[in-house]
Design an enzyme around this catalytic site. Structure first.
Site, PDB file in Angstrom:
ATOM      1  N   ALA A  11      31.972  40.065  38.794  1.00 11.14           N
ATOM      2  CA  ALA A  11      33.208  40.099  39.572  1.00 11.14           C
ATOM      3  C   ALA A  11      33.823  41.483  39.419  1.00 11.14           C
ATOM      4  O   ALA A  11      33.359  42.294  38.617  1.00 11.14           O
ATOM      5  CB  ALA A  11      34.185  39.038  39.067  1.00 11.14           C
ATOM      6  N   GLU A  24      38.805  38.753  34.698  1.00  9.92           N
ATOM      7  CA  GLU A  24      39.376  39.592  35.759  1.00  9.92           C
ATOM      8  C   GLU A  24      40.898  39.545  35.719  1.00  9.92           C
ATOM      9  O   GLU A  24      41.564  40.536  35.997  1.00  9.92           O
ATOM     10  CB  GLU A  24      38.865  39.149  37.139  1.00  9.92           C
ATOM     11  CG  GLU A  24      37.347  39.110  37.289  1.00  9.92           C
ATOM     12  CD  GLU A  24      36.627  40.352  36.789  1.00  9.92           C
ATOM     13  OE1 GLU A  24      37.176  41.458  36.929  1.00  9.92           O
ATOM     14  OE2 GLU A  24      35.501  40.204  36.241  1.00  9.92           O
ATOM     15  N   HIS A  37      42.319  41.894  33.251  1.00  8.02           N
ATOM     16  CA  HIS A  37      42.258  43.264  33.764  1.00  8.02           C
ATOM     17  C   HIS A  37      43.502  43.628  34.579  1.00  8.02           C
ATOM     18  O   HIS A  37      43.785  44.813  34.762  1.00  8.02           O
ATOM     19  CB  HIS A  37      41.055  43.439  34.688  1.00  8.02           C
ATOM     20  CG  HIS A  37      39.779  43.825  34.001  1.00  8.02           C
ATOM     21  ND1 HIS A  37      39.701  44.794  33.041  1.00  8.02           N
ATOM     22  CD2 HIS A  37      38.506  43.374  34.173  1.00  8.02           C
ATOM     23  CE1 HIS A  37      38.437  44.928  32.645  1.00  8.02           C
ATOM     24  NE2 HIS A  37      37.694  44.068  33.314  1.00  8.02           N
ATOM     25  N   GLU A  45      36.668  47.045  29.404  1.00  5.62           N
ATOM     26  CA  GLU A  45      35.726  45.923  29.365  1.00  5.62           C
ATOM     27  C   GLU A  45      35.730  45.218  28.018  1.00  5.62           C
ATOM     28  O   GLU A  45      35.653  44.003  27.942  1.00  5.62           O
ATOM     29  CB  GLU A  45      34.329  46.409  29.740  1.00  5.62           C
ATOM     30  CG  GLU A  45      34.238  46.928  31.168  1.00  5.62           C
ATOM     31  CD  GLU A  45      34.898  46.013  32.187  1.00  5.62           C
ATOM     32  OE1 GLU A  45      35.029  44.799  31.940  1.00  5.62           O
ATOM     33  OE2 GLU A  45      35.317  46.524  33.237  1.00  5.62           O
ATOM     34  N   ASN A  96      39.767  43.987  41.378  1.00 11.05           N
ATOM     35  CA  ASN A  96      40.668  44.646  42.320  1.00 11.05           C
ATOM     36  C   ASN A  96      42.044  43.976  42.232  1.00 11.05           C
ATOM     37  O   ASN A  96      42.140  42.764  42.388  1.00 11.05           O
ATOM     38  CB  ASN A  96      40.152  44.520  43.750  1.00 11.05           C
ATOM     39  CG  ASN A  96      38.682  44.871  43.850  1.00 11.05           C
ATOM     40  OD1 ASN A  96      38.283  45.974  43.532  1.00 11.05           O
ATOM     41  ND2 ASN A  96      37.869  43.896  44.252  1.00 11.05           N
TER      42      ASN A  96
HETATM   43 ZN   LIG Z   1      35.650  43.701  33.449  1.00 10.90          ZN
END
Ligand SMILES: [Zn+2]
Length: 836
Positions: free
Chosen positions: A257, A291, A294, A313, A260
């Site tokens: 994935a 995600e 993030h 990450e 964004n």
């Molecule tokens: Zn990632």
């Protein structure tokens, strides 16, 4: 195309500040190209200076800087020069861009199920200029206004909330400041399910042909999304900042994935159309949560340059597991991490390509991509867990909140992050980060036990640093022992020297199974003692602690790869314990590992059929006992389908008769059966075609390619090789499926000629396949003919100086896998000659 260097990025960031982007995309120009108009408002700190804008176009129609036309012909290697900048500038670039088929840039795919087209943007890591002209580096953030023209009937989604303002005309809300690589547009006849949580509009979207699984999985997807929002809001103390939150399941996505802001893209295999095991659902929940974390770490605060990509990450890898354990039903997420993520990371650590978690100079953007691996994710997360054990969770969370607050909508570095943790903890992290973050490699840990009369008299934990990467790595870990299913000892220790006494174990009964790092808190190679290795077939299934069992399996895998543990031992432990394994992640992953890694790589050719038959017996055994429709039943059926040589059973299952409950209409399961039939030469190409006709979907067509490539017929091998390497504009997924099938051959002679061809034909594909996609093709297509001739050809290829960074990196890793297989086969040849 030139890759941006760190020196260039620094210089341009000194010069330029981007005020805003306005981007117009015209996606109604057929299926080859799209129109792109990028208007960039920016300031220049040194008026009169020169710079350039990144644009990788099919053609540039026009460009103006402050109203003055520029000559598009001056653009070379993806750069259009800008001369004589003013203090305040407006640059407008009109270009025609090409859709991609390799998952980088604006990817366009046709769904075979209904011939409808779908588009999604994946601008990571340096593909933004393939979509619009921009200053493509992570520290030049700016807000975006996007407008999109799309065929009528399409839905358009992006980072800002989208509205169809006129038929086929879409406007997206102005975004917060974003790095260029986070911009995305997803467009096509996507179908949607919407919800809302805590004031945040939520949407999940997929191809129209996936509407049924989308709706079936929507409740669970929204549940994990809600739980993660609540958890991260509480932990970070900052509200989700990007407006709506969309998750778009897109076709042929290279990675799992992409984070964004406001519009995450995910591989659409996550919308399991057939039965899914619990660990597959866990894995998906983990990606959803990853995600989301993030959105704060990566999106709100972005690394200044690609050399800190690992921090994004490592952080997200750690946070998603923490969130799953504390806020969802997946309380065993760390067990999954041990057997899935850390096994991957340990593999990266064994390869000569290993590197420190941090501090690897990424001198240009493309070289940064090569360090984006199991070290960045799995080791980084393990190291963060060690950091938390070192400074305490309160200091970690406190420092993290400060970092996220101070750097909101801007960029941070490792030094900023560690500085915040140091201030919160009052500790100096220089030595700690030197050993854990700036040095590659891992220690080997083992326990030396004295138990002369069934009672432990003395025990010592031994730590040995690899000679190639010496460092004084402190470890927080535990050691635990079991005898006949009872935990007889467990001790927590801080390891700060080569020998650490385990005083807490003295006086306890001698364990049958002794597991260093039983809780899997640290990052190290665990060497099991001889007594434990010998006891595993009878004792492992009785160890009630799934986390410790996962550590044992991971240690066995490591042991096989470094030729210390015989693959026969692995298969013995598998045969005696697998069918009673209660943890879904261990159960399914070890079956896959045994079938796809241990047997083909480490078992000699003439013993493979016997080893597969043994795996099939385990599958059949469990299938007979497992509850219908359960994860155990599904894992058993898949193992049996993939390994069985029972032609009657395979043909019946392929035709849909006698299938285990829950698999009656499971297209993905049928392809496992068909693949086995194809690789054994029990069906031909026309039969593969007929199965494809029954499953006329994207998954069906990809599986059909793999099965046809697997047919042990010279003409089919020739066809598959040509389709893979012959410039047929195959998509990224098609190439990987062709490559996977190709080497599934019961006879090395059939594919022997292609070993040498691989080393010339596949690297040459860098002329038309993007680096991210090609790195996967190089790995998948690497010859599975484990001989010294292959080794010699591989060594020669690695001496070439014309390989692209991605090709070289994947070749290094595949070459390392080959050497491991050869070393193990040499070390344990006599075991297999004696028969297993
Ligand atoms: Zn990632």
């Amino acid at each position: 195309m030139r890759s941006l260097t760190l020196a260039e990025a620094r210089e341009r960031a000194e010069l330029i500040s981007v005020t805003s982007y306005a981007v117009e995309l015209d996606l109604d120009h057929g299926d080859q190209v799209f129109g792109s108009v990028s208007s960039i408002a920016f300031t220049c700190s040194s008026p009169g200076a020169d710079s350039w804008v990144d644009v990788k176009a099919r053609s540039i129609e026009s460009a103006t800087l402050n109203g003055v036309p520029l000559d598009p012909a001056e653009a070379t290697e993806g750069r259009l020069p800008l001369t004589g900048l003013a203090a305040d500038n407006v640059l407008v670039v009109r270009a025609t861009m090409a859709y991609s088929h390799d998952g980088q840039g604006l990817h366009r795919a046709t769904d075979p199920a209904d011939r409808r087209d779908y588009v999604y943007g994946h601008l990571f890591l340096d593909a933004a200029p393939r979509v619009f002209a921009c200053f493509d580096q992570p520290d030049l953030k700016a807000p975006y206004d996007l407008t999109v023209r799309a065929p009528q009937g399409w839905t358009v989604l992006g980072n800002g909330a989208s509205h169809e303002v006129a038929p086929g005309r879409w406007q997206l809300a102005t975004t917060r400041p974003l790095a260029t690589y986070f911009v995305t547009v997803c467009a096509g006849p996507y179908v949607s399910v919407r919800d809302e949580h805590d004031g945040i509009p939520l949407g999940i979207h997929a191809r129209a042909s996936l509407q049924e699984p989308l709706e079936r999985h929507a409740p669970e997807l929204f549940e994990v999304t809600r739980q993660s929002f609540d958890y991260f809001h509480g932990l970070f103390g900052i509200r989700y900042p990007f407006g709506e939150y969309h998750q778009v399941f897109v076709p042929e996505f290279n990675a799992g994935a992409m984070e964004n802001p406001g519009c995450v893209t995910l591989r659409d295999q996550y919308l399991f159309r057939g039965a899914a095991t619990r660990d597959e659902l866990l894995s998906r929940a983990n990606t959803v949560s990853h995600e989301m974390s993030h959105m704060w770490f990566g999106d709100l605060v972005t690394m200044k340059w690609w050399d800190d990509l690992w921090l994004n990450e490592s952080f997200a890898e750690y946070m998603s597991h923490r969130c799953l354990v504390e806020a969802t039903e997946y309380a065993d997420a760390w067990v999954d991490s041990s057997i899935v993520r850390k096994v991957w990371g340990y593999g990266a650590e064994r390869s000569p390509s290993t590197h420190p978690v941090a501090g690897v100079e990424a001198l240009d953007a493309q070289s940064a991509l090569q360090n984006f691996d199991g070290i960045s994710y799995a080791k980084g997360a393990a190291v963060l867990r060690q950091l938390i054990a070192y400074v305490g969770d309160d200091a970690f969370v406190g420092g993290l909140r400060t970092y996220l607050t101070d750097k909101s909508y801007a960029n941070g570095t490792l030094a900023d992050f560690l500085g915040a943790i140091e201030r919160a903890s009052g500790m100096d992290l220089t030595a700690w980060s030197g050993a854990w973050l700036l040095t590659a490699g891992r220690d080997t840990i083992s326990v030396d036990l004295e138990a002369p009369e069934g009672v432990v008299q003395a025990a010592r934990l031994l730590r040995a640093a690899p000679p190639s990467h010496p460092a004084d790595r402190p470890h927080a870990l535990d050691v635990a022992g079991w005898a006949d299913g009872t935990e007889v000892s467990r001790v927590q220790v801080t390891v700060e020297s080569e020998v650490t006494p385990l005083d807490g174990i003295a006086g306890t009964p001698e364990p049958a199974v002794l597991v260093p790092n039983a809780g899997d808190l640290t990052w190290a190679r665990v060497r099991l003692d001889e007594g434990t290795l010998a006891a595993l077939p009878t004792q492992l299934a009785r160890v009630p602690d799934a986390q410790a069992r996962a550590v044992v399996w991971s240690a066995l895998i490591d042991g096989v790869h470094v030729a210390e543990v015989s693959p026969a031992t692995f298969l013995d432990v598998f045969a005696s314990t697998w069918s009673t394994e209660a943890n879904a992640s261990i159960l399914t992953r070890m079956a896959l590992y045994a079938e796809h890694r241990i047997v083909p790589y480490f078992v000699p050719r003439d013993a493979q059929a016997g080893a597969l038959a043994r795996l099939a017996r385990s599958g059949r055994d469990l299938l007979g006992r497992a509850e219908e429709g359960s994860t155990r039943s599904l894992a058993a059926a898949r193992l049996l389908a993939g390994t069985s040589d029972d032609e009657t059973l395979l043909r019946a299952w392929a035709e849909g008769s006698g299938l285990p409950h829950g698999l009656e209409d499971d297209g993905d399961f049928r392809w496992i059966v068909v693949r086995n039939l194809a690789a054994r030469g029990l069906i031909d190409a026309s039969a593969v075609d007929s199965y494809r006709a029954r499953d006329d979907t994207l998954q069906g067509s990809l599986n059909a390619l793999m099965c046809r490539a697997a047919l042990p017929v010279p003409e089919e091998k020739a066809w598959a090789w040509d389709q893979l390497t012959g410039h047929h504009a195959r998509s990224n997924y098609e190439m990987v499926h062709l490559a996977r099938g190709f080497w599934m051959s019961p006879d090395d002679r059939l594919v022997a000629d292609y070993v040498a061809r691989y080393f010339s034909d596949v690297p040459a594909m860098s002329g038309w396949v993007g680096e991210d996609a090609l790195s996967r093709v190089v790995l998948a297509a690497f010859p599975k003919v484990f001989t010294e001739e292959t080794e010699a050809l591989s060594a020669r290829a690695l001496r070439r100086d014309d390989l692209t960074p991605a090709v070289r990196r994947s070749l290094v890793d595949a070459d390392s896998d080959l050497r491991e297989a050869l070393a193990s086969r040499a070390a344990f040849a006599s075991v297999f000659r004696a028969g297993v």
